[in-house]
Design a protein around this motif. Sequence first.
Motif, PDB file in Angstrom:
ATOM      1  N   ARG A 203       0.815  -1.219   0.000  1.00 23.27           N
ATOM      2  CA  ARG A 203       0.000   0.000   0.000  1.00 23.27           C
ATOM      3  C   ARG A 203       0.845   1.264   0.000  1.00 23.27           C
ATOM      4  NH1 ARG A 203      -5.367  -0.435   3.759  1.00 23.27           N
ATOM      5  NH2 ARG A 203      -5.757  -2.666   3.619  1.00 23.27           N
ATOM      6  N   GLU A 204       2.041   1.157   0.532  1.00 24.13           N
ATOM      7  CA  GLU A 204       2.879   2.348   0.683  1.00 24.13           C
ATOM      8  C   GLU A 204       3.195   3.020  -0.649  1.00 24.13           C
ATOM      9  OE1 GLU A 204       3.336  -0.524   2.232  1.00 24.13           O
ATOM     10  OE2 GLU A 204       2.769   0.166   4.247  1.00 24.13           O
ATOM     11  N   VAL A 205       3.086   2.280  -1.752  1.00 25.55           N
ATOM     12  CA  VAL A 205       3.405   2.887  -3.049  1.00 25.55           C
ATOM     13  C   VAL A 205       2.406   3.986  -3.404  1.00 25.55           C
ATOM     14  CG1 VAL A 205       4.453   0.745  -3.887  1.00 25.55           C
ATOM     15  CG2 VAL A 205       2.056   1.229  -4.415  1.00 25.55           C
ATOM     16  N   LEU A 206       1.243   3.978  -2.755  1.00 24.78           N
ATOM     17  CA  LEU A 206       0.242   5.000  -3.050  1.00 24.78           C
ATOM     18  C   LEU A 206       0.726   6.390  -2.661  1.00 24.78           C
ATOM     19  CD1 LEU A 206      -2.974   3.118  -1.866  1.00 24.78           C
ATOM     20  CD2 LEU A 206      -2.272   3.571  -4.215  1.00 24.78           C
ATOM     21  N   ILE A 227      -7.904   5.155   1.941  1.00 24.99           N
ATOM     22  CA  ILE A 227      -6.828   4.187   1.677  1.00 24.99           C
ATOM     23  C   ILE A 227      -5.489   4.903   1.579  1.00 24.99           C
ATOM     24  CG2 ILE A 227      -5.924   2.572  -0.045  1.00 24.99           C
ATOM     25  CD1 ILE A 227      -8.884   1.908  -0.704  1.00 24.99           C
ATOM     26  N   CYS A 228      -5.492   6.058   0.908  1.00 25.95           N
ATOM     27  CA  CYS A 228      -4.259   6.841   0.768  1.00 25.95           C
ATOM     28  C   CYS A 228      -3.781   7.357   2.121  1.00 25.95           C
ATOM     29  CB  CYS A 228      -4.486   8.007  -0.196  1.00 25.95           C
ATOM     30  SG  CYS A 228      -4.692   7.502  -1.919  1.00 25.95           S
ATOM     31  N   ARG A 229      -4.725   7.799   2.952  1.00 25.76           N
ATOM     32  CA  ARG A 229      -4.338   8.274   4.283  1.00 25.76           C
ATOM     33  C   ARG A 229      -3.727   7.142   5.109  1.00 25.76           C
ATOM     34  NH1 ARG A 229      -8.749  11.994   3.612  1.00 25.76           N
ATOM     35  NH2 ARG A 229     -10.266  10.386   4.137  1.00 25.76           N
ATOM     36  N   GLU A 230      -4.303   5.944   4.996  1.00 29.44           N
ATOM     37  CA  GLU A 230      -3.771   4.796   5.723  1.00 29.44           C
ATOM     38  C   GLU A 230      -2.367   4.452   5.240  1.00 29.44           C
ATOM     39  OE1 GLU A 230      -6.600   1.737   5.132  1.00 29.44           O
ATOM     40  OE2 GLU A 230      -8.084   2.570   6.523  1.00 29.44           O
ATOM     41  N   GLY A 296      -2.980  -4.358 -11.212  1.00 30.02           N
ATOM     42  CA  GLY A 296      -2.110  -4.985 -10.241  1.00 30.02           C
ATOM     43  C   GLY A 296      -2.850  -5.195  -8.936  1.00 30.02           C
ATOM     44  N   SER A 297      -2.493  -6.237  -8.204  1.00 29.72           N
ATOM     45  CA  SER A 297      -3.171  -6.544  -6.943  1.00 29.72           C
ATOM     46  C   SER A 297      -2.278  -6.182  -5.763  1.00 29.72           C
ATOM     47  CB  SER A 297      -3.524  -8.036  -6.885  1.00 29.72           C
ATOM     48  OG  SER A 297      -2.354  -8.831  -6.988  1.00 29.72           O
ATOM     49  N   PHE A 298      -2.913  -5.802  -4.657  1.00 33.37           N
ATOM     50  CA  PHE A 298      -2.186  -5.382  -3.463  1.00 33.37           C
ATOM     51  C   PHE A 298      -1.844  -6.580  -2.580  1.00 33.37           C
ATOM     52  CE2 PHE A 298      -4.293  -1.481  -4.730  1.00 33.37           C
ATOM     53  CZ  PHE A 298      -3.319  -0.518  -4.500  1.00 33.37           C
ATOM     54  N   ALA A 299      -0.815  -6.396  -1.785  1.00 33.42           N
ATOM     55  CA  ALA A 299      -0.463  -7.413  -0.799  1.00 33.42           C
ATOM     56  C   ALA A 299      -1.538  -7.472   0.281  1.00 33.42           C
ATOM     57  CB  ALA A 299       0.891  -7.066  -0.170  1.00 33.42           C
TER      58      ALA A 299
END
Length: 344
Positions: A203-206, A227-230, A296-299
């Motif tokens: 998620r950190e790539v966001l 999601i971006c805030r997280e 692409g799918s997230f971890a």
Amino acid sequence: MTVGNVGAKSVGGAGAKRRQPTLAQLRAFAAVAEHLHFRDAAAAIGMSQPALSGAVSALEETLGVTLLERTTRKVLLSGAGERLAVRAKAVLEEVGALLEEAEAVRAPFTGALRLGVIPTVAPYLLPTVLRLVHERYPLLDLQVHEEQTASLVDGLHSGRLDLLLLAVPLGVPGTRELPLFDEDFVLVTPPGHRLGGQEGIPREVLKELNLLLLDEGHCLRDQALEICREAGRGMSGAGRTSSEGGGGRREGAPVTTTAAGLSTLVQLVAGGLGCTLLPRTAVTVETSRSSRLLTGSFAAPAPTRRIALAMRAGAVRGAEYTELAAALREALRPLPVRVLDTDD
């Protein structure tokens, strides 16, 4: 001298029969009280303007009070009108509930069902919903209204809508949610992007992507922002177009272009303006519109959203809606979602 029936017709006496307002009169007055405009009120309830005006005047005569202050430019509620408008609305809601209960008792899954659906769900789930209703509940008159969340919730509690299909939680008092499924978000990128087609994306790539969002008012926009805030990304500038502020887009700077719908959003991605997040149920429909898209799918745990039916707490047809939710869960199992086997 005749003494029989003395005083039986005395006006205003204890035995005098008072005239009762009609439902048509109350409906006309409630519409004017809501819109404060005769033409708009008449259109809202499908009545001619002269008929509506006459109904309100008749109600004033029946009640013996002035409900409206009429001027050449606008309509205002009198003091009595403000008080009685609340009563009129309550009476009409109770009558509607009575008719709805009678219909439900007479035959479940018959008559009209006004279903509100958010735009980021409607194109992808309605085929399943409509097929289920057609096959299992052929006597149900399903009427679909596609609107944004705030409008749908308002329509539910005003009685304009019966049931909602949308993302939850709503956090709205007086509303009961019937969860259907959870679904993951996927990352949609243009061809050649370093994350295009990858699995296990953190998620950190966001924090560093040019992320495109829907316009204000879409709950999917709010979910994407959360999601971006997280992920540790601030999105305070989202919502301005990329042309604001002068100068061209800097490489690596967040793109803040927005779109009114997911179809436009993915076309912007295909055109190389950035990346976006799509709920998995939308991927097949939206990415098939262009060959210039990669997903692409997230971890795990991937960012998700929950979709549910929502109804008024204590709705007369609550048992029907609960049964419909159970049937819909089964019908949705072939989709790329995690079906929830509970109503809680």
